[in-house]
Structure formats: structure tokens, C-alpha cells
Design an enzyme around this catalytic site. Structure first.
Site, PDB file in Angstrom:
ATOM      1  N   ASP A  95     -11.017 -11.837  -6.375  1.00  0.00           N
ATOM      2  CA  ASP A  95     -10.879 -11.075  -4.919  1.00  0.00           C
ATOM      3  C   ASP A  95     -11.377  -9.718  -5.071  1.00  0.00           C
ATOM      4  O   ASP A  95     -11.809  -9.277  -5.818  1.00  0.00           O
ATOM      5  CB  ASP A  95      -9.100 -11.160  -4.981  1.00  0.00           C
ATOM      6  CG  ASP A  95      -8.397 -10.838  -3.400  1.00  0.00           C
ATOM      7  OD1 ASP A  95      -9.381 -10.901  -2.492  1.00  0.00           O
ATOM      8  OD2 ASP A  95      -7.308 -10.703  -3.321  1.00  0.00           O
ATOM      9  N   HIS A  96     -10.884  -8.919  -4.048  1.00  0.00           N
ATOM     10  CA  HIS A  96     -11.552  -7.660  -3.857  1.00  0.00           C
ATOM     11  C   HIS A  96     -12.153  -7.023  -4.946  1.00  0.00           C
ATOM     12  O   HIS A  96     -11.437  -6.685  -5.931  1.00  0.00           O
ATOM     13  CB  HIS A  96     -10.469  -6.653  -3.172  1.00  0.00           C
ATOM     14  CG  HIS A  96     -10.049  -7.296  -1.841  1.00  0.00           C
ATOM     15  ND1 HIS A  96     -10.452  -6.578  -0.728  1.00  0.00           N
ATOM     16  CD2 HIS A  96      -8.738  -7.835  -1.444  1.00  0.00           C
ATOM     17  CE1 HIS A  96      -9.619  -7.159   0.335  1.00  0.00           C
ATOM     18  NE2 HIS A  96      -8.996  -7.881  -0.043  1.00  0.00           N
ATOM     19  N   GLU A 161     -16.818  -8.479   2.427  1.00  0.00           N
ATOM     20  CA  GLU A 161     -16.035  -7.709   3.588  1.00  0.00           C
ATOM     21  C   GLU A 161     -16.802  -6.908   4.201  1.00  0.00           C
ATOM     22  O   GLU A 161     -17.219  -5.846   3.445  1.00  0.00           O
ATOM     23  CB  GLU A 161     -14.586  -7.289   3.019  1.00  0.00           C
ATOM     24  CG  GLU A 161     -13.848  -6.765   3.949  1.00  0.00           C
ATOM     25  CD  GLU A 161     -12.380  -6.305   3.639  1.00  0.00           C
ATOM     26  OE1 GLU A 161     -11.621  -5.850   4.251  1.00  0.00           O
ATOM     27  OE2 GLU A 161     -11.990  -6.774   2.296  1.00  0.00           O
ATOM     28  N   GLU A 169      -4.653  -2.471  -1.113  1.00  0.00           N
ATOM     29  CA  GLU A 169      -5.082  -3.618  -2.233  1.00  0.00           C
ATOM     30  C   GLU A 169      -5.729  -3.196  -3.477  1.00  0.00           C
ATOM     31  O   GLU A 169      -7.017  -2.855  -3.418  1.00  0.00           O
ATOM     32  CB  GLU A 169      -5.751  -4.837  -1.423  1.00  0.00           C
ATOM     33  CG  GLU A 169      -6.161  -5.989  -2.461  1.00  0.00           C
ATOM     34  CD  GLU A 169      -5.286  -7.049  -2.273  1.00  0.00           C
ATOM     35  OE1 GLU A 169      -5.559  -8.139  -2.958  1.00  0.00           O
ATOM     36  OE2 GLU A 169      -4.371  -7.118  -1.559  1.00  0.00           O
ATOM     37  N   HIS A 212      -3.114  -5.560   4.744  1.00  0.00           N
ATOM     38  CA  HIS A 212      -2.697  -5.961   3.364  1.00  0.00           C
ATOM     39  C   HIS A 212      -1.228  -5.627   3.179  1.00  0.00           C
ATOM     40  O   HIS A 212      -0.757  -4.438   3.649  1.00  0.00           O
ATOM     41  CB  HIS A 212      -3.648  -5.600   2.152  1.00  0.00           C
ATOM     42  CG  HIS A 212      -4.686  -5.926   2.099  1.00  0.00           C
ATOM     43  ND1 HIS A 212      -5.904  -5.128   1.756  1.00  0.00           N
ATOM     44  CD2 HIS A 212      -5.198  -7.183   2.016  1.00  0.00           C
ATOM     45  CE1 HIS A 212      -6.948  -5.971   1.759  1.00  0.00           C
ATOM     46  NE2 HIS A 212      -6.606  -7.062   1.799  1.00  0.00           N
ATOM     47  N   GLY A 213      -0.573  -6.214   2.774  1.00  0.00           N
ATOM     48  CA  GLY A 213       0.995  -5.945   2.384  1.00  0.00           C
ATOM     49  C   GLY A 213       1.912  -6.274   3.454  1.00  0.00           C
ATOM     50  O   GLY A 213       1.471  -7.525   4.141  1.00  0.00           O
ATOM     51  N   HIS A 252      -7.907 -12.053   5.671  1.00  0.00           N
ATOM     52  CA  HIS A 252      -7.096 -11.047   4.739  1.00  0.00           C
ATOM     53  C   HIS A 252      -6.074 -10.574   5.520  1.00  0.00           C
ATOM     54  O   HIS A 252      -5.769 -10.424   6.573  1.00  0.00           O
ATOM     55  CB  HIS A 252      -8.211  -9.941   4.526  1.00  0.00           C
ATOM     56  CG  HIS A 252      -9.110 -10.378   3.297  1.00  0.00           C
ATOM     57  ND1 HIS A 252      -8.928 -10.255   2.130  1.00  0.00           N
ATOM     58  CD2 HIS A 252     -10.290 -11.378   3.777  1.00  0.00           C
ATOM     59  CE1 HIS A 252     -10.053 -10.532   1.373  1.00  0.00           C
ATOM     60  NE2 HIS A 252     -10.976 -11.043   2.198  1.00  0.00           N
ATOM     61  N   GLY A 253      -4.886 -10.098   4.680  1.00  0.00           N
ATOM     62  CA  GLY A 253      -3.718  -9.521   5.017  1.00  0.00           C
ATOM     63  C   GLY A 253      -2.931 -10.449   6.075  1.00  0.00           C
ATOM     64  O   GLY A 253      -2.558 -10.122   7.286  1.00  0.00           O
ATOM     65  N   GLY A 254      -2.682 -11.702   5.515  1.00  0.00           N
ATOM     66  CA  GLY A 254      -2.321 -12.771   6.444  1.00  0.00           C
ATOM     67  C   GLY A 254      -0.569 -12.731   6.246  1.00  0.00           C
ATOM     68  O   GLY A 254      -0.026 -13.479   7.145  1.00  0.00           O
ATOM     69  N   SER A 255      -0.168 -12.114   5.497  1.00  0.00           N
ATOM     70  CA  SER A 255       1.375 -12.108   5.240  1.00  0.00           C
ATOM     71  C   SER A 255       2.100 -11.397   6.484  1.00  0.00           C
ATOM     72  O   SER A 255       1.482 -10.513   7.053  1.00  0.00           O
ATOM     73  CB  SER A 255       1.876 -11.204   4.116  1.00  0.00           C
ATOM     74  OG  SER A 255       1.372 -11.773   2.948  1.00  0.00           O
ATOM     75  N   ASN A 274      -6.001 -15.523   2.517  1.00  0.00           N
ATOM     76  CA  ASN A 274      -5.506 -14.930   1.498  1.00  0.00           C
ATOM     77  C   ASN A 274      -3.997 -14.526   1.549  1.00  0.00           C
ATOM     78  O   ASN A 274      -3.558 -14.491   2.356  1.00  0.00           O
ATOM     79  CB  ASN A 274      -6.176 -13.451   1.057  1.00  0.00           C
ATOM     80  CG  ASN A 274      -7.365 -13.786   0.630  1.00  0.00           C
ATOM     81  OD1 ASN A 274      -8.081 -14.694   0.605  1.00  0.00           O
ATOM     82  ND2 ASN A 274      -8.344 -12.757   0.354  1.00  0.00           N
TER      83      ASN A 274
END
Length: 343
Positions: A95-96, A161, A169, A212-213, A252-255, A274
Site C-alpha cells: 500500500d501507500h 495515486e 495514512e 482515509h479513516g 481509496h478511503g472507502g470506509s 482498500n
């Protein structure tokens, strides 16, 4: 089944794009979270992606010297052995990785896979991510060209990205603002620099408001329909047929995303999403529950001896694995990958 070969990984991504589904890419930091991810995929009858961030690799390398390459290689080698016991295909990904960590992470891992391929073996990892979102786009793409050539030679897919994802992140932080939206011009410059497959296959993490998060509804404005504009803008420039999708996108940042936001992203070419924040919580929550319910046994309170059966890491570890695996199966359902494993 073993870890996916380069050919199988390419087929996985092609099938996802054609079928309008995506693979959950699950961050892991231990052998136990790896098993949780594999178990979740297996129970969903879905192939999947397991990934290790720079921070995860450092943690895996041990706190004595915190070596990222050692940590990543050790878990990858472990995965090559244990994944064979799960009836699915799994790709290994890093990842990143920002610019200041390339020499201590991605470049050495590319060299390791290049050596393996030269001996007639498959690469250790199937894809690596270059996160140049903190750089100018020109510098980002210049480094991307270099890494893409090395990745292609090692039969590895590169993820890039090109514009920022908000939040934090592993030490890479971006504000939540209007810069979190990739433009058609950004996409055109990417296609010009990295090609559309002729220089090597790559996954593209474009920004459409991603963060993210964990975030509450209303704090972030996702615009997954933007991905359609990027696909169409590049298709028009390069003479692709109407409705074609030249990019393989990563979410990205799918939560915390809604079902509709995910569905729109899938329709517009997302093949990988992710997942880290949600699976971290799903792993930790059963541990907390175990400790609260067995307080006097987990701790030697007031001179007592406690209860070995409840402070044995296996007693809470099994619940943690089950909790995370359940969240992975839910992710497969949300991304429509359930039941799609390669036969």
C-alpha cells in the site's frame, strides 16, 4: 490455490472490470490478520487482495529494528505457504509508499521480485503502490514512469495515486478540500506519461473526494461519477470506442461509503477498493469484549492468579479473526465479488 500468478492476477482484474465488481484490498499487519482476510475471502467465495502498508511492514519487521523490507518479505513468504490452503486466489500488494520511503521499501521489493523472475519464478508481490500525491504531478509521473518500467520487467502491476486522498495514512496527510478531485487534465497527463498499457499495466488511484479513516456523513463529499468523466476524457483523446474504460481505478478511503457511492464507482471502472479502518475495528472489537467480560481472569487482580484460559492469546485471537473475517465477507458483498472466484 497458491498466491495468484501474474497471469491470474491480470485475469482477476479483467473479470472484475467486465463484471462491474471490485476486490476488497485488505490491509494486514500480522499472520493472524492475514488469516482473517483469507478466511473472509474464502467464506465469500471471492478472490481478493491482501496489502501491507509501510507502517504495517515496519510493524511486521519487529520493534527491534523496524525494517520494512524484512517485514513485508516475511509475511509474503508466509502467505505463499498458507494461502494454498484456501480455495481462492489472492494477490499480494504493498500500500501507500511516499517518495521518502521508496528506497527503503518499494524499490528493494521490486529488485527482489526481479531476481525471482530472472530465475524463472513468479514475483513475490503482484503489485506495488507508488503514492506521489504529495509531489507535483510532473514529478509524480516522472517517478511513476521509472517504477512502471521496473514493475513491468518483474511482471508486477504498479498502482499510482496522482492526486491527494484526504485524511492521514501512515504519516501521509492531506487536507479535506477541493484538491481532492482529479481533473480530466490530470488523467490525460497520466495517460501521456504512463501510457494505456503499452508501457506496463497500472492501477490508478484517482481522487473523487476520498478521505482515509473514519468520517461522519456530511463531512466528506464523494463524487464517484467523476470517474466516468476521466474515462470518457481519455477515451476521446485516444480514439477509444464510446463507453470504453481505459483506466483500472482504485477506491481509496472507502470506509463509511454508501451503497450507492460504491455502486457508482464500480460502474465507472473501480476494480479494487482498500479497506483498513473498518477491518481494524472488526478485529479489535471482539478483543475488547473479551477483556471486559473476563476482567478478573485476564488480569491478576488483588494478588489473585487470573485465568490462563482467558489470557491465553488464542482465546481472544480466535474471536478477533472471526470478527475481521466477517467484515471482509461483508466487503465482498458490497463490492459484488461474492461468488466470483476463478474456478
Amino acid at each position: 490455490m497458491p498466491i495468484a500468478t501474474p497471469e491470474v492476477y491480470a485475469e482477476m482484474l479483467d473479470r472484475a472490470k467486465a463484471g462491474k465488481f471490485a476486490y476488497p484490498a485488505i490491509n494486514v499487519t500480522s499472520t493472524q490478520t492475514l488469516h482473517a482476510a483469507l478466511r473472509g475471502f474464502a467464506e465469500a467465495e471471492s478472490d481478493g487482495i491482501v496489502q501491507i502498508s509501510t507502517g504495517g511492514a515496519e510493524f511486521l519487521g519487529g520493534q527491534h529494528n523496524k525494517d520494512m523490507v524484512t517485514g513485508a518479505v516475511a509475511l509474503a513468504e508466509f502467505a505463499h505457504i498458507v494461502a494454498a490452503k484456501y480455495d481462492i486466489n489472492v494477490a499480494l500488494h504493498t500500500d501507500h509508499c511516499p517518495k521518502d520511503k521508496l528506497d527503503g521499501y518499494v524499490r528493494p521489493l521490486l529488485d527482489i521480485s526481479a531476481e525471482r523472475v530472472a530465475k524463472g519464478l513468479n514475483p513475490l508481490f503482484q503489485s506495488h503502490m507508488w503514492d506521489g500525491s504529495a509531489e507535483t504531478l510532473a514529478d509524480n509521473l516522472a517517478i511513476g514512469e521509472e517504477l512502471l518500467a521496473k514493475a513491468a520487467a518483474a511482471k508486477i502491476i504498479l498502482e499510482v495515486e496522482i492526486t491527494p486522498t484526504g485524511g492521514e495514512e501512515d504519516g501521509v496527510t492531506h487536507e479535506i478540500n477541493d484538491e481532492l478531485y482529479t481533473t480530466v487534465d490530470d488523467a490525460l497527463r497520466t495517460a501521456e506519461a504512463l501510457g494505456l498499457g503499452e508501457k506496463g499495466r497500472y492501477l490508478l488511484a484517482a481522487s473523487f473526494g476520498n478521505v482515509h479513516g473514519v468520517y461522519k456523513p456530511g463531512n466528506v463529499v464523494l463524487r464517484p461519477e467523476l470517474l466516468k468523466d476521466l474515462q470518457e476524457g481519455v477515451s476521446a483523446k485516444y480514439g477509444k470506442a464510446a463507453g470504453s474504460q481505459p483506466f483500472d481505478f482504485v477506491f481509496h478511503g472507502g470506509s463509511g461509503s454508501t451503497e450507492q457511492e460504491i455502486a457508482t464507482a464500480l460502474e465507472n471502472g473501480v476494480v479494487k477498493m482498500n479497506l483498513d479502518t473498518d477491518t481494524q475495528y472488526a478485529f479489535t472489537r471482539p478483543i475488547v469484549d473479551h477483556v471486559f467480560r473476563n476482567y478478573d481472569g485476564v488480569l491478576k487482580v488483588d494478588g489473585e492468579v487470573g485465568n490462563k484460559k482467558v489470557y491465553d492469546p488464542r482465546s481472544w485471537g480466535k474471536s478477533a479473526e472471526a470478527g475481521m473475517a466477517k467484515r471482509v465477507t461483508e466487503a465482498c458483498a458490497n463490492l459484488r465479488s461474492t461468488g466470483t472466484k476463478l474456478k
